[in-house]
Design an enzyme around this catalytic site. Structure first.
Site, PDB file in Angstrom:
ATOM      1  N   ASP A  71      10.999  43.278   2.312  1.00  0.00           N
ATOM      2  CA  ASP A  71       9.961  41.675   2.431  1.00  0.00           C
ATOM      3  C   ASP A  71      11.098  40.891   2.665  1.00  0.00           C
ATOM      4  O   ASP A  71      12.098  41.051   2.048  1.00  0.00           O
ATOM      5  CB  ASP A  71       9.614  41.720   0.084  1.00  0.00           C
ATOM      6  CG  ASP A  71       8.534  40.769   0.665  1.00  0.00           C
ATOM      7  OD1 ASP A  71       8.452  39.444   1.824  1.00  0.00           O
ATOM      8  OD2 ASP A  71       7.926  40.207  -0.387  1.00  0.00           O
ATOM      9  N   TYR A 167      -0.131  26.221   8.968  1.00  0.00           N
ATOM     10  CA  TYR A 167       0.384  27.748   9.707  1.00  0.00           C
ATOM     11  C   TYR A 167       0.997  26.843  10.737  1.00  0.00           C
ATOM     12  O   TYR A 167       1.948  27.422  11.121  1.00  0.00           O
ATOM     13  CB  TYR A 167      -1.128  28.326   9.484  1.00  0.00           C
ATOM     14  CG  TYR A 167      -0.689  29.633  10.958  1.00  0.00           C
ATOM     15  CD1 TYR A 167       0.525  30.400  10.836  1.00  0.00           C
ATOM     16  CD2 TYR A 167      -0.768  29.251  12.152  1.00  0.00           C
ATOM     17  CE1 TYR A 167       0.827  31.398  11.624  1.00  0.00           C
ATOM     18  CE2 TYR A 167      -0.190  29.835  13.131  1.00  0.00           C
ATOM     19  CZ  TYR A 167      -0.246  31.217  13.123  1.00  0.00           C
ATOM     20  OH  TYR A 167       0.432  32.018  13.990  1.00  0.00           O
ATOM     21  N   ASN A 196      -3.647  32.922  21.020  1.00  0.00           N
ATOM     22  CA  ASN A 196      -5.133  33.844  20.362  1.00  0.00           C
ATOM     23  C   ASN A 196      -4.379  35.198  21.442  1.00  0.00           C
ATOM     24  O   ASN A 196      -5.375  35.380  22.542  1.00  0.00           O
ATOM     25  CB  ASN A 196      -6.626  33.471  20.771  1.00  0.00           C
ATOM     26  CG  ASN A 196      -7.113  33.603  20.008  1.00  0.00           C
ATOM     27  OD1 ASN A 196      -7.206  35.109  20.202  1.00  0.00           O
ATOM     28  ND2 ASN A 196      -7.924  33.440  18.973  1.00  0.00           N
ATOM     29  N   GLU A 209      -8.631  38.809  10.107  1.00  0.00           N
ATOM     30  CA  GLU A 209      -9.466  39.124  11.969  1.00  0.00           C
ATOM     31  C   GLU A 209      -9.686  38.231  12.982  1.00  0.00           C
ATOM     32  O   GLU A 209     -10.243  36.712  12.365  1.00  0.00           O
ATOM     33  CB  GLU A 209     -10.413  39.916  12.883  1.00  0.00           C
ATOM     34  CG  GLU A 209     -11.339  40.190  11.698  1.00  0.00           C
ATOM     35  CD  GLU A 209     -11.809  39.853  10.596  1.00  0.00           C
ATOM     36  OE1 GLU A 209     -10.146  40.220   9.749  1.00  0.00           O
ATOM     37  OE2 GLU A 209     -12.546  39.568   9.896  1.00  0.00           O
ATOM     38  N   GLN A 236     -17.160  25.509  20.552  1.00  0.00           N
ATOM     39  CA  GLN A 236     -15.934  25.846  21.029  1.00  0.00           C
ATOM     40  C   GLN A 236     -15.330  26.812  22.019  1.00  0.00           C
ATOM     41  O   GLN A 236     -15.408  27.340  21.596  1.00  0.00           O
ATOM     42  CB  GLN A 236     -14.730  25.805  19.805  1.00  0.00           C
ATOM     43  CG  GLN A 236     -15.382  27.313  18.855  1.00  0.00           C
ATOM     44  CD  GLN A 236     -16.856  27.681  18.361  1.00  0.00           C
ATOM     45  OE1 GLN A 236     -17.987  27.012  18.633  1.00  0.00           O
ATOM     46  NE2 GLN A 236     -16.580  27.978  17.002  1.00  0.00           N
ATOM     47  N   ARG A 238     -10.956  28.559  23.504  1.00  0.00           N
ATOM     48  CA  ARG A 238     -10.013  28.844  23.784  1.00  0.00           C
ATOM     49  C   ARG A 238      -9.827  30.000  24.988  1.00  0.00           C
ATOM     50  O   ARG A 238     -10.615  30.555  25.880  1.00  0.00           O
ATOM     51  CB  ARG A 238     -10.199  30.367  22.507  1.00  0.00           C
ATOM     52  CG  ARG A 238     -10.510  28.972  20.857  1.00  0.00           C
ATOM     53  CD  ARG A 238      -9.100  28.507  20.626  1.00  0.00           C
ATOM     54  NE  ARG A 238      -9.643  28.257  18.511  1.00  0.00           N
ATOM     55  CZ  ARG A 238     -10.514  27.181  18.604  1.00  0.00           C
ATOM     56  NH1 ARG A 238     -11.473  26.693  19.284  1.00  0.00           N
ATOM     57  NH2 ARG A 238     -10.283  26.687  17.152  1.00  0.00           N
ATOM     58  N   ARG A 301      -9.015  24.455  23.104  1.00  0.00           N
ATOM     59  CA  ARG A 301      -7.826  24.761  23.783  1.00  0.00           C
ATOM     60  C   ARG A 301      -7.373  26.258  24.089  1.00  0.00           C
ATOM     61  O   ARG A 301      -8.524  26.720  24.428  1.00  0.00           O
ATOM     62  CB  ARG A 301      -6.967  25.586  21.856  1.00  0.00           C
ATOM     63  CG  ARG A 301      -5.689  25.707  21.785  1.00  0.00           C
ATOM     64  CD  ARG A 301      -5.034  26.146  20.921  1.00  0.00           C
ATOM     65  NE  ARG A 301      -5.096  25.799  20.089  1.00  0.00           N
ATOM     66  CZ  ARG A 301      -5.128  26.232  18.279  1.00  0.00           C
ATOM     67  NH1 ARG A 301      -5.302  27.068  18.174  1.00  0.00           N
ATOM     68  NH2 ARG A 301      -4.677  25.125  17.034  1.00  0.00           N
TER      69      ARG A 301
END
Ligand code: NAD
Ligand code: GDD
Length: 338
Positions: A71, A167, A196, A209, A236, A238, A301
């Protein structure tokens, strides 16, 4: 650990920098999607690879010479992974698609900050030659991504800061941390801003996912004439980069002398509705779409990958249709096996 073949970008760079012709590389997050593919690629290039992760890869055995389950939030657990390596590829993170990163922001910020800082401290302590950090397109200002046809994101557009959620804030913070470690401790850093990434052996169920895998799974599981659920109105946009192209870019960046952040992504923007229709077409099924509420993230994006073209001589070579076909086939096979 084995002797390297000559000819890979990394071994050529090392040959220029030192008498060694192979590198000892630590890949953190080696049990994950990109990490497991990167380990395989580094092994094919002839390097000695150590993987570190909370878990082993889920879908095929690791190609790493050595694998440490640990970890990375715990510095004592993480320490052995960083000893006696030349290069670190820091990929470990608490990450997922919109369904995950929109709902777990406190945990993501905590986990990823600890992982990043521990990794930088240990890389410095053990004087690694080079440290590659996997950052994200989520570092870019939300204000630049408000329309489906938003301009492609160039690296220098990252400031003034308005990244996407916890994030994105953590990735931006850790990019800065890389810079400070480089300035104060002379750590030689590389920063990859990934857009992505998709392909076989990526997470396709369980909540983490991303859109390509999620939609492939829904389509593969659908009965004739079902309607596939799509979050948002489908407008949208990507851009999606296939895993082998991503790994090739990471390898080139690691071997390069490029210390500025570099976008690694496709420049081919597509709406989520069109993405879904492509996947349905690959499946050969007759299915409808049903648009529902869901976490949508930014409205549009795309990567501007000019810097990667210019400085790494890299362009994605896998057409979206081909990449989606391979991804769909793999996910459909997983569902059949279950
Ligand atoms: P992934 O979830 O498949 O892999 C991440 C791995 O990190 C997992 O195997 C996980 O077990 C491991 N990990 C998490 N917490 C850990 C801890 N405390 N200690 C040790 N290991 C830990 O994700 P991925 O898609 O392979 O992403 C790899 C990297 O690339 C991440 O840093 C991610 O933020 C970045 N990235 C990915 C994408 C993408 O589209 N896949 C886009 C932008 C950035
Ligand atoms: N995940 C998912 N699942 N997304 C869907 C779905 C679905 O079933 N249906 C539609 N979408 C839409 C989302 O609402 C979003 O608008 C778009 O598809 C893309 O979603 P994701 O693939 O989940 O994430 P992203 O592109 O917004 O962000 C991802 O890429 C970043 C880098 O570019 C995330 O994985 C980030 O973690 C990553 O850093």
């Amino acid at each position: 650990m084995q002797t390297a073949r000559c000819g890979s970008p990394l071994s050529r760079t090392r040959a220029r920098h030192s008498s060694m012709s192979r590198a000892r590389v630590l890949v953190t997050g080696a049990g994950g999607f990109i990490g497991s593919h990167l380990v395989s690629s580094l092994k094919r290039e002839g390097h000695a690879v150590r993987g570190a992760d909370l878990k082993y890869p889920e879908f095929s055995p690791t190609s790493a010479d050595e694998y440490i389950i640990c970890d990375l939030r715990e510095v004592r657990e993480a320490t052995p992974a960083f000893r006696d390596v030349d290069y670190v590829c820091a990929l470990a993170a608490d990450i997922g698609g919109m369904g995950h990163i929109s709902k777990n922001e406190a945990d993501i910020l905590t986990n990823n900050t600890l992982i990043s800082i521990n990794s930088l401290r240990l890389a410095t302590r053990y004087r690694v030659e080079r440290f590659l950090f996997a950052s994200s397109a989520c570092v870019y200002p939300m204000t630049l991504q408000t329309a489906p046809e938003s301009p492609a994101l160039q690296e220098d557009a990252v400031l003034p800061a308005d990244p996407q959620g916890a994030y994105g804030w953590e990735k931006l913070f850790s990019e800065q941390a890389c810079r400070y470690y480089s300035e104060q401790h002379r750590l030689d850093v590389r920063v990859a801003r990934l857009h992505n990434i998709y392909g076989p052996e990526g997470t396709y169920q369980g909540g983490r996912e991303k859109a390509p895998a999620a939609i492939c799974r829904k389509v593969a599981a659908a009965q004739p004439c079902d309607a596939i659920e799509i979050w948002g109105d489908g407008g949208q946009t990507r851009s999606f980069c296939y895993i082998s192209d991503c790994v090739d870019a990471l390898s080139r960046l690691l071997a390069s002398n490029i210390t500025q952040p570099v976008n690694i992504g496709s420049e081919e923007a597509i709406s989520i509705e069109s993405l879904a229709r492509k996947i349905i077409s690959v499946s050969g099924k007759k299915l409808d779409l049903r648009f529902t509420d869901g976490p949508e993230g930014v409205r549009g994006r795309t990567s501007d990958s000019t810097r990667a073209h210019r400085l790494l001589d890299w362009r994605p070579t896998t057409p979206l249709d081909a990449g989606l076909a391979r991804t769909y086939e793999w996910i459909a096979a997983q569902l059949q096996r279950a």
